[in-house]
Design a protein around this motif. Structure first.
Motif, PDB file in Angstrom:
ATOM      1  N   LEU A  17       0.817  -1.205   0.000  1.00 41.30           N
ATOM      2  CA  LEU A  17       0.000   0.000   0.000  1.00 41.30           C
ATOM      3  C   LEU A  17       0.852   1.256   0.000  1.00 41.30           C
ATOM      4  O   LEU A  17       0.548   2.228  -0.663  1.00 41.30           O
ATOM      5  N   ARG A  18       1.944   1.196   0.759  1.00 41.98           N
ATOM      6  CA  ARG A  18       2.820   2.350   0.787  1.00 41.98           C
ATOM      7  C   ARG A  18       3.390   2.595  -0.607  1.00 41.98           C
ATOM      8  O   ARG A  18       3.472   3.717  -1.076  1.00 41.98           O
ATOM      9  N   PHE A  19       3.753   1.486  -1.269  1.00 44.21           N
ATOM     10  CA  PHE A  19       4.288   1.606  -2.626  1.00 44.21           C
ATOM     11  C   PHE A  19       3.242   2.233  -3.550  1.00 44.21           C
ATOM     12  O   PHE A  19       3.525   3.157  -4.303  1.00 44.21           O
ATOM     13  N   THR A  20       1.996   1.756  -3.456  1.00 42.60           N
ATOM     14  CA  THR A  20       0.934   2.302  -4.296  1.00 42.60           C
ATOM     15  C   THR A  20       0.754   3.782  -4.025  1.00 42.60           C
ATOM     16  O   THR A  20       0.647   4.586  -4.942  1.00 42.60           O
ATOM     17  N   GLU A  21       0.739   4.123  -2.731  1.00 40.66           N
ATOM     18  CA  GLU A  21       0.505   5.508  -2.376  1.00 40.66           C
ATOM     19  C   GLU A  21       1.593   6.396  -2.989  1.00 40.66           C
ATOM     20  O   GLU A  21       1.337   7.494  -3.438  1.00 40.66           O
ATOM     21  N   ARG A  22       2.823   5.873  -2.993  1.00 40.41           N
ATOM     22  CA  ARG A  22       3.927   6.678  -3.497  1.00 40.41           C
ATOM     23  C   ARG A  22       3.911   6.834  -5.008  1.00 40.41           C
ATOM     24  O   ARG A  22       4.303   7.859  -5.528  1.00 40.41           O
ATOM     25  N   TRP A  23       3.506   5.791  -5.707  1.00 36.16           N
ATOM     26  CA  TRP A  23       3.759   5.793  -7.155  1.00 36.16           C
ATOM     27  C   TRP A  23       2.499   5.804  -8.005  1.00 36.16           C
ATOM     28  O   TRP A  23       2.563   5.657  -9.215  1.00 36.16           O
ATOM     29  N   THR A  24       1.307   5.993  -7.377  1.00 34.91           N
ATOM     30  CA  THR A  24       0.075   6.053  -8.151  1.00 34.91           C
ATOM     31  C   THR A  24       0.152   7.094  -9.267  1.00 34.91           C
ATOM     32  O   THR A  24      -0.282   6.878 -10.389  1.00 34.91           O
ATOM     33  N   MET A  25       0.756   8.238  -8.907  1.00 32.66           N
ATOM     34  CA  MET A  25       0.850   9.348  -9.847  1.00 32.66           C
ATOM     35  C   MET A  25       1.607   8.924 -11.107  1.00 32.66           C
ATOM     36  O   MET A  25       1.228   9.284 -12.227  1.00 32.66           O
ATOM     37  N   VAL A  26       2.672   8.159 -10.936  1.00 28.80           N
ATOM     38  CA  VAL A  26       3.456   7.699 -12.084  1.00 28.80           C
ATOM     39  C   VAL A  26       2.601   6.768 -12.937  1.00 28.80           C
ATOM     40  O   VAL A  26       2.601   6.847 -14.172  1.00 28.80           O
ATOM     41  N   GLY A  27       1.817   5.915 -12.263  1.00 25.33           N
ATOM     42  CA  GLY A  27       0.903   5.032 -12.985  1.00 25.33           C
ATOM     43  C   GLY A  27      -0.086   5.838 -13.816  1.00 25.33           C
ATOM     44  O   GLY A  27      -0.332   5.540 -14.984  1.00 25.33           O
ATOM     45  N   LEU A  28      -0.646   6.902 -13.195  1.00 31.65           N
ATOM     46  CA  LEU A  28      -1.594   7.756 -13.913  1.00 31.65           C
ATOM     47  C   LEU A  28      -0.948   8.393 -15.136  1.00 31.65           C
ATOM     48  O   LEU A  28      -1.554   8.517 -16.198  1.00 31.65           O
ATOM     49  N   TRP A  29       0.298   8.784 -14.949  1.00 35.16           N
ATOM     50  CA  TRP A  29       1.050   9.427 -16.034  1.00 35.16           C
ATOM     51  C   TRP A  29       1.167   8.460 -17.227  1.00 35.16           C
ATOM     52  O   TRP A  29       0.849   8.804 -18.366  1.00 35.16           O
ATOM     53  N   ILE A  30       1.573   7.233 -16.923  1.00 31.23           N
ATOM     54  CA  ILE A  30       1.721   6.240 -17.987  1.00 31.23           C
ATOM     55  C   ILE A  30       0.364   5.954 -18.634  1.00 31.23           C
ATOM     56  O   ILE A  30       0.230   5.880 -19.862  1.00 31.23           O
ATOM     57  N   LEU A  32      -2.179   7.961 -18.849  1.00 34.92           N
ATOM     58  CA  LEU A  32      -2.528   9.121 -19.664  1.00 34.92           C
ATOM     59  C   LEU A  32      -1.854   9.011 -21.028  1.00 34.92           C
ATOM     60  O   LEU A  32      -2.487   9.188 -22.082  1.00 34.92           O
ATOM     61  N   ALA A  33      -0.558   8.681 -21.017  1.00 40.73           N
ATOM     62  CA  ALA A  33       0.191   8.562 -22.267  1.00 40.73           C
ATOM     63  C   ALA A  33      -0.400   7.446 -23.130  1.00 40.73           C
ATOM     64  O   ALA A  33      -0.567   7.611 -24.340  1.00 40.73           O
ATOM     65  N   LEU A  34      -0.756   6.335 -22.492  1.00 40.84           N
ATOM     66  CA  LEU A  34      -1.327   5.204 -23.245  1.00 40.84           C
ATOM     67  C   LEU A  34      -2.648   5.596 -23.890  1.00 40.84           C
ATOM     68  O   LEU A  34      -2.920   5.255 -25.047  1.00 40.84           O
ATOM     69  N   VAL A  35      -3.488   6.319 -23.144  1.00 41.51           N
ATOM     70  CA  VAL A  35      -4.783   6.737 -23.681  1.00 41.51           C
ATOM     71  C   VAL A  35      -4.587   7.576 -24.939  1.00 41.51           C
ATOM     72  O   VAL A  35      -5.200   7.349 -25.980  1.00 41.51           O
ATOM     73  N   PHE A  36      -3.663   8.557 -24.839  1.00 40.27           N
ATOM     74  CA  PHE A  36      -3.401   9.399 -26.006  1.00 40.27           C
ATOM     75  C   PHE A  36      -2.857   8.559 -27.165  1.00 40.27           C
ATOM     76  O   PHE A  36      -3.217   8.756 -28.318  1.00 40.27           O
ATOM     77  N   ALA A  37      -1.980   7.608 -26.829  1.00 43.26           N
ATOM     78  CA  ALA A  37      -1.363   6.788 -27.872  1.00 43.26           C
ATOM     79  C   ALA A  37      -2.417   5.956 -28.592  1.00 43.26           C
ATOM     80  O   ALA A  37      -2.358   5.763 -29.799  1.00 43.26           O
ATOM     81  N   LYS A  43      -0.213  10.581 -34.286  1.00 46.05           N
ATOM     82  CA  LYS A  43       0.424  11.828 -33.853  1.00 46.05           C
ATOM     83  C   LYS A  43       1.166  11.657 -32.521  1.00 46.05           C
ATOM     84  O   LYS A  43       2.293  12.090 -32.363  1.00 46.05           O
ATOM     85  N   PHE A  44       0.440  11.013 -31.557  1.00 47.80           N
ATOM     86  CA  PHE A  44       1.007  11.029 -30.197  1.00 47.80           C
ATOM     87  C   PHE A  44       2.160  10.044 -30.043  1.00 47.80           C
ATOM     88  O   PHE A  44       3.199  10.376 -29.465  1.00 47.80           O
ATOM     89  N   ALA A  45       1.960   8.828 -30.549  1.00 47.63           N
ATOM     90  CA  ALA A  45       2.973   7.812 -30.306  1.00 47.63           C
ATOM     91  C   ALA A  45       4.145   7.960 -31.277  1.00 47.63           C
ATOM     92  O   ALA A  45       4.499   7.042 -32.004  1.00 47.63           O
ATOM     93  N   THR A  46       4.717   9.137 -31.306  1.00 50.27           N
ATOM     94  CA  THR A  46       5.855   9.359 -32.201  1.00 50.27           C
ATOM     95  C   THR A  46       7.012   9.909 -31.400  1.00 50.27           C
ATOM     96  O   THR A  46       6.827  10.456 -30.311  1.00 50.27           O
ATOM     97  N   THR A 284       5.813  17.982 -13.407  1.00 51.89           N
ATOM     98  CA  THR A 284       6.045  18.846 -14.561  1.00 51.89           C
ATOM     99  C   THR A 284       5.798  18.097 -15.871  1.00 51.89           C
ATOM    100  O   THR A 284       5.091  18.577 -16.772  1.00 51.89           O
ATOM    101  N   TYR A 285       6.360  16.893 -15.963  1.00 53.42           N
ATOM    102  CA  TYR A 285       6.223  16.165 -17.233  1.00 53.42           C
ATOM    103  C   TYR A 285       4.843  15.522 -17.370  1.00 53.42           C
ATOM    104  O   TYR A 285       4.361  15.296 -18.472  1.00 53.42           O
ATOM    105  N   PHE A 286       4.201  15.261 -16.253  1.00 54.85           N
ATOM    106  CA  PHE A 286       2.803  14.804 -16.286  1.00 54.85           C
ATOM    107  C   PHE A 286       1.937  15.875 -16.949  1.00 54.85           C
ATOM    108  O   PHE A 286       1.146  15.599 -17.850  1.00 54.85           O
ATOM    109  N   LEU A 287       2.121  17.124 -16.506  1.00 56.94           N
ATOM    110  CA  LEU A 287       1.340  18.221 -17.068  1.00 56.94           C
ATOM    111  C   LEU A 287       1.624  18.378 -18.553  1.00 56.94           C
ATOM    112  O   LEU A 287       0.713  18.565 -19.370  1.00 56.94           O
TER     113      LEU A 287
END
Lengths: 328, 516
Positions: A17-30, A32-37, A43-46, A284-287
């Motif tokens: 749980l601690r791991f999830t709490e720490r890295w959920t944001m990174v998961g969301l980031w990935i 987000l990128a997958l959704v766009f791809a 366009k996006f997956a380039t 920053t890179y998430f945004l």
């Protein structure tokens, strides 16, 4: 202890749980990128999009580190940073193009201007005790005015294309400014996490009086944070203008909100509930991923305002909730 | 509650309890206040007296089963402002609770403005009239348009009391004075007392919550004493009661149990010398300590002894000289950093405000003692782990987890962390301000033995405290500070001698000087 037992009772090991709490944001980031791809694969997956996302955010990252410096010592608002970036990005081409000052001198002058603003902010806020919102808000508008004056209300351009090497030299496929950002984040992370100075900063944030009685030079650290914020903001301005070749002073205000959004998103990563440099880097890179992806879906420029504003509110709300839960 | 009219009590409290989480801060309290009397409510910090005030003023509810009656009418808990007003209960807050930037009328009427019947706007004319009436009831005349901050203190007292009586029925009601006089200069206390008496002569009852025992004894007809959440004396008459009697009731110490023996260290080579130290309320304190000696400094509140810890960490406006072995420090130029460099480790009294960063862990707080210089070379973890272990084991801190946030610890364990940290890094002088403030008996014992162990290594220790029993128990010698001047207690090493010393000096120097 209480949170641990609560977590255990959910049926999952606390470490997971601690791991999830720490890295959920990174998961969301990935995610987000997958959704766009998936939505816009052509366009996006380039590699071009990849380069845009990771190559363009260095000025914002410098601003975010500037904000982090002041937030980490308990000064929550420095509203002048975006204008300092604007001033530096204006001063450099004005000096170099219109007054034919050597480029190195112009860079130094731009950085010195940032330091000077930090000194004035710090002196007013720390030593005279003036309200920081008022000082930095006033400073922000004042600097914007000065920048517009120096360009006669125009945008400036015409920097020697060679100068862009400062920001855009290609290193392993990404502009060198990306690596400046990484280096800066690592330095800030090192100082705040591993050095006595970082501990002192934490005490200045947590309880100034305790720090003072323990011999921490509280005011010097607060003052230093404002000066450093000025320097880093100006550094962001230098990177921005050398990369692009010119700057419109009127646009400096648009950098303020994304900066705070990135810093607050950062509180959801690595050390949940507290401001930290690596989290800010991820924020920053998430945004950038979100905004660039949305634009490539065909949405117009207005989407960046909606996205930045919305994300800032959500990020602050989430960090408040995390903070409250940690408080028990 | 139809039998109300028969009740002889203005306020009657029975079976009142309050539990915070797992700790019961008030057990089954019961007392009553008669019409027209001044009834004092006294007790140490944490004894439950502010809990009672908070329940009576509606800031907190109470556990089920407690009953509060006003003039025989039931007060529903948690108390609502409208009920309090209709029952005739009002409060004068700590330090009067006035807003200096507003006018007298505004200060008196704030909270319940008279409104115009149709427009619902504030009716200034009636507000002014009500303010004038209220001031008349306390028998005072004050310029109604003046800003309260511009008034002399005596008039501010009148305004605060007028505000509290405005909503009381004429000749009735209950006014609660919650530490109202804490910050008043001594010469305005008389005026406060006169107004209070005038109020009770009209039939209004006053519940006086105060730390100032002389005020309690001069003003109150009866007193209720709380200790550790329990009423130990309910409505005892103050006639024939002396300040030391009352102190004993409050502290609950049997007289001779705590009598300890001064050690033979006194008279050795002076390791620490303070010369003509002054600053704030303290005018002149000189003392020398032998290595390993524990010396107490005490006095009445406001006599100046409380300034000592701040003076020894460097405070603007201090003066005097401190010799520590070969080192000589001029207090005028002392800073916290110089003080620490000289080996002076201070435990401040206000733990949460000055002592510990509550939102950081035990280890972070302890590591602060090693981080005098804010360099950027990396920290070495081993040293601070060892420090943390030493504190946790040496003082039996619970839970023994270095990463626990200090905020999650009990008061006693927080204090152990604070005291333990001060003992790290071989201090050359240990200064402890109220070292066992608001801690339980067990923690107090652990802290005391840690202090003795430290002294046994040769560190001189100064203990600034107000609990006579603690000083007698812990100290080899005791200094009394009165009116800013220190002198040694010579009358013998017992709680009784110490109390007599504190209070007899007070009477010699005149009763007006020991205002809080």
């Amino acid at each position: 202890m209480a949170t641990e037992t609560k977590q255990l009772s959910l049926g999952a090991p606390a470490a997971v749980l601690r791991f999830t709490e720490r890295w959920t944001m990174v998961g969301l980031w990935i995610l987000l990128a997958l959704v766009f791809a998936v939505l816009e694969p052509s366009k996006f997956a380039t590699s071009g999009t990849f380069k845009t996302i990771f190559g363009s955010q260095a000025p914002l990252l410098f601003l975010a580190m500037a904000v982090l410096c002041t937030i980490m010592v308990g000064e929550f608002v420095d509203l002048s940073i975006a204008s300092v970036l604007g001033l530096a990005a204006t001063l450099l081409p004005v000096l170099a193009v219109q007054h034919h000052v050597p480029i190195a001198v112009a860079c130094l002058a731009a950085l010195a201007a940032g330091v000077l603003v930090g000194v004035v902010n710090g002196a007013l806020i720390v030593y005279l005790g003036v309200n920081p919102i008022v000082v930095t808000l006033g400073m922000s508008t004042l600097l914007l005015g000065l920048a517009l004056w120096s360009t006669d209300l125009n945008s400036v351009s015409g920097l020697d294309p060679h100068v862009s090497a400062i920001a855009l030299t290609d290193v392993f496929g990404l502009p060198i400014s990306f690596y400046y950002g990484i280096a800066l984040v690592l330095i800030v992370a090192y100082v705040t996490a591993l050095t006595p100075l970082g501990r002192h900063m934490r005490f200045v944030h947590a309880n100034r009086e305790v720090g003072r009685l323990a011999g921490v030079q509280v005011n010097r650290i607060r003052f230093g944070a404002f000066v450093l914020a000025g320097l880093l903001s100006a550094g962001g301005g230098v990177l921005l203008v050398t990369g692009v070749g010119g700057f419109d002073p009127n646009s400096s205000g648009t950098y303020l909100l994304p900066t705070y959004a990135a810093v607050f998103i950062g509180t959801a990563v690595v050390r949940p509930g507290s401001f930290n440099p690596i989290g800010t880097w991820i924020g920053t890179y998430f945004l950038a991923t979100g905004v660039i992806g949305l634009q490539e879906l065909g949405l117009a420029a207005w989407i960046s305002n909606v996205f930045y504003g919305g994300v800032l509110i959500v990020a602050v709300a989430v960090s408040t909730i995390i903070g409250r839960r940690r408080r028990g | 509650m139809g039998t109300g009219q028969l009740s002889p009590h203005r306020l009657s409290i029975t079976g009142l309890s309050k539990t915070h989480g797992f700790s019961r801060v008030l057990h089954d309290a019961a007392f009553d206040v008669a019409p027209g009397e001044v009834h004092a409510l006294v007790g140490q910090n944490g004894s439950g007296k502010s809990t009672i005030v908070k329940i009576l003023t509606g800031y907190q509810g109470a556990d089920a089963g407690g009953k509060v009656m006003v003039d025989g009418r039931h007060l529903a808990l948690p108390a609502r402002a409208a009920d309090l007003r209709s029952l005739g209960v009002s409060v004068v807050h700590q330090d009067l609770g006035l807003n200096p930037g507003d006018s007298v009328v505004d200060n008196i009427c704030v909270g319940s403005w008279p409104r115009h019947r149709v427009t619902r706007l504030i009716n200034r004319r009636r507000a002014t009239q009500q303010a004038r009436d209220a001031l008349e009831r306390v028998g005072e005349q004050v310029a109604l348009d003046a800003l309260v901050g511009d008034l002399p203190i005596a008039d501010q007292v009148s305004v605060a009391i007028a505000r509290s009586v405005r909503n009381l029925p004429s000749g009735g009601g209950l006014a609660i004075f919650d530490e109202s006089t804490r910050a008043l200069p001594p010469d305005s206390l008389g005026h406060f007392h006169n107004l209070t008496r005038a109020l009770t002569e009209q039939g209004t009852a006053v519940l006086l919550v105060s730390h100032n025992l002389d005020e309690v004894l001069t003003l109150a007809d009866r007193v209720t004493v709380l200790r550790s959440g329990r009423v130990v004396a309910s409505g005892a008459s103050t006639a024939g009661l002396t300040a030391p009697d009352l102190t004993r009731l409050i502290l609950g110490h049997a007289l001779d149990t705590a009598a300890a023996h001064p050690s033979a260290k006194a008279g050795g080579h002076a390791e620490l010398q303070l010369r003509e130290v002054g600053g704030g309320l303290l005018t002149d304190l000189s003392v020398s300590l032998a290595a390993g000696e524990i010396v107490g400094i005490t006095g009445l509140a406001g006599s100046g002894h409380e300034e000592v810890p701040a003076l020894l960490t460097g405070t603007p406006g201090s003066r005097g000289e401190l010799r520590l072995g070969e080192t000589v420090l001029d207090l005028r130029r002392l800073t916290p950093r110089k003080s620490i460099d000289a080996g002076i480790h201070v435990v401040p009294a206000e733990r949460a405000r000055r002592g510990l960063a509550l939102e950081l862990s035990i280890e972070d707080n302890i590591a602060l003692s090693r981080l005098r210089r804010g360099g950027i070379r990396p920290l070495v973890g081993a040293g601070q782990h060892a420090d943390t272990r030493a504190v946790i084991e040496g003082l039996d801190v619970r839970p023994p987890r270095p990463d626990a946030l200090v905020r999650t610890l009990s008061g006693g364990n927080q204090q152990k962390v604070l005291v333990g940290r001060a003992m790290l890094g071989s201090p050359r002088l240990l200064v402890l301000h109220e070292p066992t403030q608001a801690v339980d008996v067990g923690a107090r014992r652990d802290i005391h033995s840690a202090i003795r162990r430290q002294a046994a290594t040769g560190t001189p220790v100064l203990v600034i405290a107000s609990d006579p029993a603690e000083l007698i128990e812990l100290c080899d010698r005791i200094l009394l500070v009165h009116g800013g001047r220190g002198r040694e207690l010579t009358a013998g090493h017992t709680v009784e001698a110490l109390l007599d010393g504190i209070y007899s000096e007070a009477t010699l120097e005149g009763a007006t000087r020991h205002g809080n």
